[in-house]
Enzyme design. Structure first.
Site, PDB file in Angstrom:
ATOM      1  CE  LYS B  26      -3.527   0.104   2.964  1.00 54.90           C
ATOM      2  NZ  LYS B  26      -4.875   0.272   2.398  1.00 54.90           N
ATOM      3  NE  ARG B  96      -6.395   3.600   4.890  1.00 54.16           N
ATOM      4  CZ  ARG B  96      -7.644   3.766   4.395  1.00 54.16           C
ATOM      5  NH1 ARG B  96      -8.358   2.736   4.065  1.00 54.16           N
ATOM      6  NH2 ARG B  96      -8.112   4.968   4.226  1.00 54.16           N
ATOM      7  N   GLY B 105      -7.835  -7.871   5.451  1.00 54.17           N
ATOM      8  CA  GLY B 105      -8.688  -8.030   6.624  1.00 54.17           C
ATOM      9  C   GLY B 105      -7.991  -8.626   7.826  1.00 54.17           C
ATOM     10  CG  MET B 107      -2.346  -7.233  10.273  1.00 55.04           C
ATOM     11  SD  MET B 107      -0.690  -6.808   9.814  1.00 55.04           S
ATOM     12  CE  MET B 107      -0.937  -6.453   8.096  1.00 55.04           C
ATOM     13  NE  ARG B 352      -5.889  -4.617  -3.255  1.00 51.10           N
ATOM     14  CZ  ARG B 352      -6.364  -4.932  -2.059  1.00 51.10           C
ATOM     15  NH1 ARG B 352      -5.549  -5.029  -1.026  1.00 51.10           N
ATOM     16  NH2 ARG B 352      -7.650  -5.125  -1.859  1.00 51.10           N
ATOM     17  CG  HIS B 468     -35.820 -29.193  -9.333  1.00 49.86           C
ATOM     18  ND1 HIS B 468     -34.676 -29.853  -9.725  1.00 49.86           N
ATOM     19  CD2 HIS B 468     -36.115 -29.618  -8.081  1.00 49.86           C
ATOM     20  CE1 HIS B 468     -34.289 -30.662  -8.749  1.00 49.86           C
ATOM     21  NE2 HIS B 468     -35.151 -30.545  -7.736  1.00 49.86           N
ATOM     22  NE  ARG B 565       0.851 -45.029 -13.404  1.00 52.51           N
ATOM     23  CZ  ARG B 565       0.421 -43.773 -13.211  1.00 52.51           C
ATOM     24  NH1 ARG B 565       0.786 -43.102 -12.141  1.00 52.51           N
ATOM     25  NH2 ARG B 565      -0.360 -43.209 -14.089  1.00 52.51           N
ATOM     26  NE  ARG B 621       6.312 -48.669 -12.686  1.00 53.02           N
ATOM     27  CZ  ARG B 621       5.808 -47.965 -11.665  1.00 53.02           C
ATOM     28  NH1 ARG B 621       6.544 -47.059 -11.056  1.00 53.02           N
ATOM     29  NH2 ARG B 621       4.567 -48.156 -11.275  1.00 53.02           N
ATOM     30  CD  GLU B 744      11.539 -46.714  -8.632  1.00 50.59           C
ATOM     31  OE1 GLU B 744      10.500 -46.226  -8.197  1.00 50.59           O
ATOM     32  OE2 GLU B 744      11.552 -47.700  -9.406  1.00 50.59           O
ATOM     33  CB  SER B 763      12.144 -42.232 -15.937  1.00 48.57           C
ATOM     34  OG  SER B 763      10.991 -41.537 -15.543  1.00 48.57           O
ATOM     35  N   GLY B 765      12.078 -41.374 -10.554  1.00 47.56           N
ATOM     36  CA  GLY B 765      10.832 -41.706  -9.867  1.00 47.56           C
ATOM     37  C   GLY B 765      10.862 -40.994  -8.529  1.00 47.56           C
ATOM     38  CB  THR B 766      10.599 -37.418  -7.726  1.00 41.65           C
ATOM     39  OG1 THR B 766       9.396 -37.212  -8.454  1.00 41.65           O
ATOM     40  CG2 THR B 766      11.785 -37.001  -8.564  1.00 41.65           C
ATOM     41  CG  ASN B 767       5.712 -40.298  -6.502  1.00 42.31           C
ATOM     42  OD1 ASN B 767       5.859 -39.081  -6.530  1.00 42.31           O
ATOM     43  ND2 ASN B 767       4.768 -40.913  -7.161  1.00 42.31           N
ATOM     44  CG  ASP B 768       8.956 -45.523  -4.837  1.00 40.52           C
ATOM     45  OD1 ASP B 768       7.960 -45.040  -4.263  1.00 40.52           O
ATOM     46  OD2 ASP B 768       8.972 -46.649  -5.335  1.00 40.52           O
ATOM     47  CB  CYS B 830       7.847 -40.558 -14.457  1.00 40.48           C
ATOM     48  SG  CYS B 830       8.695 -41.860 -13.551  1.00 40.48           S
ATOM     49  CE1 TYR B 850      10.021 -38.367 -19.132  1.00 36.63           C
ATOM     50  CE2 TYR B 850      11.929 -38.530 -20.567  1.00 36.63           C
ATOM     51  CZ  TYR B 850      11.079 -39.098 -19.634  1.00 36.63           C
ATOM     52  OH  TYR B 850      11.263 -40.383 -19.210  1.00 36.63           O
TER      53      TYR B 850
END
Lengths: 875, 875
Positions: B26, B96, B105, B107, B352, B468, B565, B621, B744, B763, B765-768, B830, B850
């Site tokens: 502000k 303000r 809202g 502060m 703003r 309705h 998969r 896979r 992975e 590839s 496997g960033t989850n595991d 992936c 990729y």
């Protein structure tokens, strides 16, 4: 042009002992002995590269091999004055495998090669012993047909037995030359009948057949399995030795034998071996005749009547003894030697470093160092650290010299070390708890069977070689000394006295069932460990938490505790209840109440450890396992806990369900518990600090506490928990401690720079680090690890020997990043790898400060650390 | 000396828009507007550094603050010609907050500060409106007592209500000046009664009290929670703006309003906003009076009668419109503006960048790019990729221009995109399966409630605003267009026709409930995505295996499959039986028999995918999950399977027990299954190859198959399995493919150099990889991750946004080591991070080839990849 064939004999050789990879152990040592001027029958070695080339080229030989072998044979003919294939003056040869690593009995051998229907007559004339010549020929046919042609030797055994039956003979020696002539014809017919072709008469065909068979045997099933079990790569290949035959079976002035330059069982510095007059090597093995001793002393000690070689053939024996000394001095180690005496002339057929027991290895190394044959460092390198485990355990009083305390009857052979117990029930219960025990009784009765089963060895004060103790121990294969009359056993006070000395329950003794000796301590062990301690740069700590284990580790030379697992303390009955109460509490207040009951118990636990450890550092890991491990699992347990705690079974089961995890290894454990339930770690820190003060009040010295936070994956976790510990320390006041962390997750290794800002030390928890780096649950890996080892995917179980390429890489990364931020950070390893020699060498090379292992592995680690220091000297 | 106070107003300012971190949003924009010569009431900004200093120094201000503030006030007095605290000519101010990031809202704010019993009379005289002055004063007391002194405003509301009751008033406007005078006395008494002290009369005390309160509100609960939710660090602090009051409530030539320079809902290039004559800002918010429109067109469109500002105040409106254009051109973005008109003079109180819907963001960006206000790259940067998710999904026919297909009544506001369905049951089941559906009915009835609940929007051919459908949809807050009379719904054929076009079940439409429009496609989306595709360097692939998902992903612009998969295929009913048969087989032969039944089914699965993918690469896979996942778990299931397969329940349970794992995440899965049961991977490879040939026969083109081996931890695993696949390929003959691996596990990343020798691609496997790097089970982390986020140990859930410091470090290591060995190795990601913009930027910076994500995230990834490319330009 590649040299495929190496000659030896007549005082010189193409190769030497350094060329084991090319010539195999046997070929290299034959060459070395020939160069030393020792009497070696001349021969040639076809190199291991021939083997590799043979398999790489679809079972064909290099083009130049044939001419090189012919040239080699010509030289053998020159040296022996005999001619291969000659009818009048035939040269006979042996064809033997010889790989880089010894593979005893795994591959094929052919003796007496070169005999046929004509040369056998030449040999008869030459030796003046037609029966010997025919016997040699029939042996050759049997062996060659079996090994090279694939006709099982049972075929020939059957023919022989039938002939003996027909003639009413019992012993082979009853067969005349004519009998052998007839049998040789029957043998040849049998070969023709089974294979449809004749037994080869051309010695050259025989020779190539034998060479094919020996190279072929590199890939037989036995050899493949043996290599797999012993980590020998198939790519090494085997060499083949073709060597002029000498004959130990040419009459009473001929003999054959095997010998060690020292006693391979005890390490005593006496020649040790056996020989047979008028025999070939296979006769010694076959066990039809009882071999005679080598030395007079040995004959007398064993109470034998047949003369020793020293007595029977004093001149040849003197040459042999001189050869022993020469070879041991040359190789600077105990040698295992094969020899043949042919009509009074000594021939050496093999020398190699002899296998020995752990005890012998220690004694030989120490003796050779003391006599100046080896340096102390070399002596330290000569003992396999893992053999200390085989030797069972070193003595408690590691400073005592070898100390015979009693003599009795050698009632059952074998050696064992353990703690003295006087009662069979106790022997059984201590054994179940993992102790090695020696059962000492005045005498044993059938009621002692369970204790005798549990014991490593048995000692009795009364009874002879046929006493209950002696008979039962021999049946069990357990070492036993019976009738050790000087000892006075006092069951009441749980001790025995002997020559004014007192041996109490729990003291460590060594029992040698073969000699009847009982002794405390081993001077060799003390010497080796002392030298090792001077050499090594790695500290050795222990993983222990019970006072008994801590005491054992200290006795074994542990320089600190590397891992005190506090949760083991919670599992004990008197506190498990409180801990479960904590888990089941519904709020923080309830948890704190339960923890307040555990606090004094933990304080006592820590105080007991501090008292034993004195001024050695103690790394104490705060609670690590997930809470569900502390809850009952079976229905019966759940009901017991329910009735004991007053909590309903349904509530208990609900809490267990609530805490259940899909992958507990990756779950709510370690410092994650400390974050969720700060009151647990605060109680543990308080117990540590209060115990420190308690012991300081008693001893005047502040115990050295290193508080370790487990399962950290980010600096922030450590920062928060360290702050909480600092708060407790300030509250208790007047304590000294440091805070550090386990590095047991890949992320902790990667973020070691951040983490080191808050950590005084890193302890690599390589068990969990291996699990997470490989994504491999130790509990579940059993299903497929065997496939992995079988297919060569893993050379070793990574939970036994540290995976240097993967896990080790992370340790290196953590070390670099941690030291970059905090150059004096203390680094150690506390996974089970801390007791594995290969892993210890890795830790040394990485420049860690210490390894920590289970109490009984402490000596192994001390020795391995010294060996690592020697092996990795930069100069 | 630190400058703590920055002045603005009168055509100049100490600060500018670049100083948001110091002055807050502000304050910076007020300064900027003042410098632009726009009419801004003069004021000063107390910097955010004052706030930081205040909290760092135990709630005390820097010493120089007071004098700097006095100096600033003096300048305001000069510019306004009024004097703070003057009885005759009082300057009133607002106080303000204004932080760096908008915290609407959260502060505190105080208006009309400076009024007291005396200055209120001055204000009355000055304004000529005693009632206005008193009204302002009572508002001030209420607000100040509430915000600064902690007297809840209900206290004052109650007094007011009681007075109105006593007097029989209904509306506030019925109160006279005398009433207000009386009430002001009652208000002051209430303050005194509650606090034991008087309402402050000294304007300076009032001012410091208000400043304290605003700085104090930075740490109120609301603000703390808001910051946590929005990742705003507490250390930023807030600035405080003290600004001369202007009054929109000084009669019919005064007004107050808020406006956007474009429509923030649709993005249409029209001024958009509302205003109230004779009112203060809070009145607009309070909703007591209905605001009027800004423009004549808007008034007409909405059918309003009250004049628009354009009509009511044409001159001021013209100035305002010119200001809009100036501000938008200056800021190069749609602005959200607050203004006040005081007796015909326009004042700007705030500008703003305006918040907008995803649809509006897209339209504004495209419009501004097309008009030359922005470059295409800037336009691409203006759309938050995650907002595409909010926008639901782009249209299937991404090349179509915005395409209105029907108009109806704007029955329930809001916009939605989804697939057309014609039946409530189907709407419900598709929705459960994760689809976004638009329910199209001739009309709805109570039987449709479940379908309406499930639908994103509702379209009916018949019915008015009170039909309705309209009533229920408004009740649910679901967008609805009713009475779209042109459409002809054909339930039988599951389609509707409109103006000769046919829309079938499954086609994607957009419903705008606010305008009554139904359209297919969005030209803005097409434009932005087209520009993004030109810019980005990362390819975008998809994780998909069902033909429906694969088709969706291709329609959304996927350039390949990054992760198919195959196990998902085994879970389908027609093959689960065979797969279980394989698991339960006692030997390899039994397994092969079962697999031979799955082969044709898998072949068809792959062929279907290849047909859709055409010349796009497909990474397939091989089987990954542990076998026990395929066995029945509940008793009922076990019995079903038992009766179906003829295997006894006890045998089934035994096999399940046998396969049970303590940590299945780290267990017998991935390539470990391929090593143990080579026949499974061989069957899968065969299915792939045979499918390739099948599709090649149909189309003449060889599908591009990339076979991916999961859970590799060493090169040897890949080497063995690749060889097996090559064997199958040779057997099938005439196929083209490459073999690569998932990275992975931490060890795979570390050993990427070895592994790359056998892998055409990696590839990630960033989850595991996240699970193993952190040692954190995704399934179990829920119990403590909230503690972790609350304590700031983790900034984000690492399963949502890639942990760049740990997991990302391993990706970097793997990339370097892999490319060192194989420079052209293809690298992709992936895991689910493939659809997360922050993670996509990381992948771009790492130079991966990729990212692969779920079909509906493909557009997000395309846009995020373009933004990453722009943000990381080296020039």
């Amino acid at each position: 042009m590649t040299q495929w064939v190496y000659a030896f004999g007549g005082g010189s050789a193409d190769g030497d002992t350094s060329m084991k990879n090319l010539l195999g152990g046997k070929g290299a040592n034959l060459a070395e002995m020939a160069s030393l001027g020792l009497p070696v029958p001349p021969g040639v070695t076809l190199t291991a590269e021939v083997c590799t080339s043979y398999y790489d080229n679809n079972n064909t030989y290099p083009a130049e091999l044939k001419s090189q072998l012919v040239q080699g044979l010509t030289q053998i003919e020159k040296l022996t004055g005999k001619v291969f294939g000659s009818v009048d003056n035939p040269l006979l040869v042996s064809v033997r495998s010889g790989a880089r690593a010894s593979m005893p009995g795994m591959m094929d051998t052919v003796l007496n090669l070169g005999l046929n229907d004509e040369t056998v007559e030449g040999l008869a004339k030459l030796s003046g012993d037609r029966r010997f010549a025919l016997d040699s020929y029939r042996r050759f046919i049997t062996m060659y047909a079996d090994v090279v042609m694939g006709v099982h030797h049972h075929t020939f055994d059957d023919i022989l037995e039938q002939h003996k039956d027909n003639q009413g003979y019992v012993l082979d020696t009853e067969l005349s030359a004519d009998d052998w002539t007839k049998l040789i014809e029957l043998y040849k017919e049998a070969v023709h009948d089974e294979l449809g072709r004749d037994f080869p008469q051309d010695p050259k065909d025989q020779l190539w057949g034998a060479i094919d068979a020996v190279f072929g045997s590199w890939m037989n099933d036995r050899a493949i399995i043996y290599r797999r079990l012993n980590d020998i790569p198939a790519a090494w290949g085997t060499a083949v030795n073709v060597q002029a035959m000498v004959f130990g079976n040419m009459g009473e002035t001929s003999a054959t034998g095997v010998a060690f330059t020292r006693d391979p069982s005890t390490g005593a510095n006496n020649y040790y071996g056996e020989f047979l007059i008028n025999a070939q090597g296979e006769d010694v093995v076959a066990g039809i005749r009882t071999p005679q001793t080598l030395t007079k002393i040995a004959r007398e000690e064993m109470g034998e009547t047949a003369p020793s070689m020293e007595e029977a053939m004093p001149e040849v024996y003197a040459k042999l003894a001189a050869t022993f000394d020469k070879l041991e001095a040359h190789y600077r180690d105990m040698q295992d030697i094969e020899f043949t005496v042919e009509e009074g002339k000594l021939w050496l057929l093999q020398t190699r470093t002899g296998k020995r027991t752990a005890r012998a290895a220690m004694k030989i190394a120490v003796d050779m160092a003391r006599s100046g044959q080896l340096t102390q460092e070399e002596a330290v390198m000569r003992v396999d650290p893992m053999s200390l485990d085989q030797l069972l355990h070193p003595t408690l009083d590691a400073n005592a010299p070898r100390d015979i305390i009693a003599m009795g009857l050698p009632a059952s052979p074998g050696a064992a070390i353990g703690e003295v117990v006087f009662n069979s029930d106790e022997a059984e219960s201590l054994s179940k708890a993992g102790h090695k025990v020696i059962l000492v009784r005045i005498e044993t009765s059938p009621e002692d069977i369970h204790g005798m089963h549990a014991a490593e060895a048995i000692v009795t004060a009364r009874g002879g070689m046929t006493s209950h103790a002696a008979v039962v121990a021999r049946g069990m294969g357990t070492p036993c000394v019976s009738g050790a009359g000087e000892i006075r056993v006092n069951y009441e006070e749980q001790k025995f006295t002997v020559m004014g000395r007192e041996i109490k329950k729990g003291d460590i003794v060594t029992v040698d069932g073969a000699t009847g000796q009982v002794f405390a301590g081993s001077g060799d062990f003390t010497a080796i460990m002392g030298w090792a301690d001077e050499i090594r740069t790695l500290s050795v700590r222990t993983n222990a938490e019970t006072p008994a284990d801590v005491q054992t580790a200290v006795d074994f030379g542990a320089e600190g505790i590397g891992l005190c697992r506090t949760e083991h303390m919670f599992f004990e009955a008197d506190r498990l209840g409180y801990f479960r109460e904590m888990i089941l509490a519904s709020d923080k207040k309830g948890r704190e109440e339960a923890l307040s009951k555990i606090l004094p118990v933990q304080r006592n636990d820590f105080a007991a450890i501090f008292r034993i450890m004195e001024d050695r550092p103690c790394t104490i890991r705060l609670l690590d396992p997930p809470l569900h491990e502390f809850l009952p699992h079976t229905e019966a347990d759940i009901e017991n806990v329910a009735s004991a705690t007053g909590i309903s079974t349904s509530e208990l089961m609900a809490r267990a369900r609530d805490l259940h995890e899909s992958n507990p290894m990756l779950g709510h454990r370690g410092c994650r518990l400390g974050i969720s339930y700060p009151e647990i770690y605060e109680m543990q820190a308080r117990a540590i600090f209060e115990a420190q003060k308690l012991v300081k009040d008693e001893t005047g010295k502040m115990p050295i506490a290193e508080i370790m936070i487990p399962l950290v994956s980010s600096a922030k976790e450590l920062e928060i928990l360290k702050k909480a510990i600092e708060g407790v320390a300030a509250d208790v006041g007047g304590v000294e401690y440091v805070v550090g962390t386990m590095i047991e997750l890949p992320r902790a290794a990667l973020r070691a720079g951040d983490i080191a800002q808050h950590a005084a030390f890193f302890s690599f928890g390589t068990n969990d680090l291996t699990q997470t780096t490989f994504g491999l649950s130790r509990d579940d890996a059993g299903k497929f690890l065997p496939d992995y080892v079988a297919q060569g995917i893993m050379e070793k179980d990574p939970f036994v020997t540290l995976d240097q390429e993967g896990v080790g890489d992370l340790i290196g990364i953590a070390k670099e990043r941690g030291r970059a931020v905090r150059p004096d950070i203390k680094l150690g390893i506390c996974g089970e790898h801390g007791g594995d020699p290969a892993s210890i060498e890795f830790c040394h090379k990485q420049g860690l400060d210490y390894v920590s292992c289970s109490p009984y592995r402490v000596p192994i680690a001390r020795l391995a650390a010294a060996q690592a220091a020697i092996s990795n000297r930069s100069n």
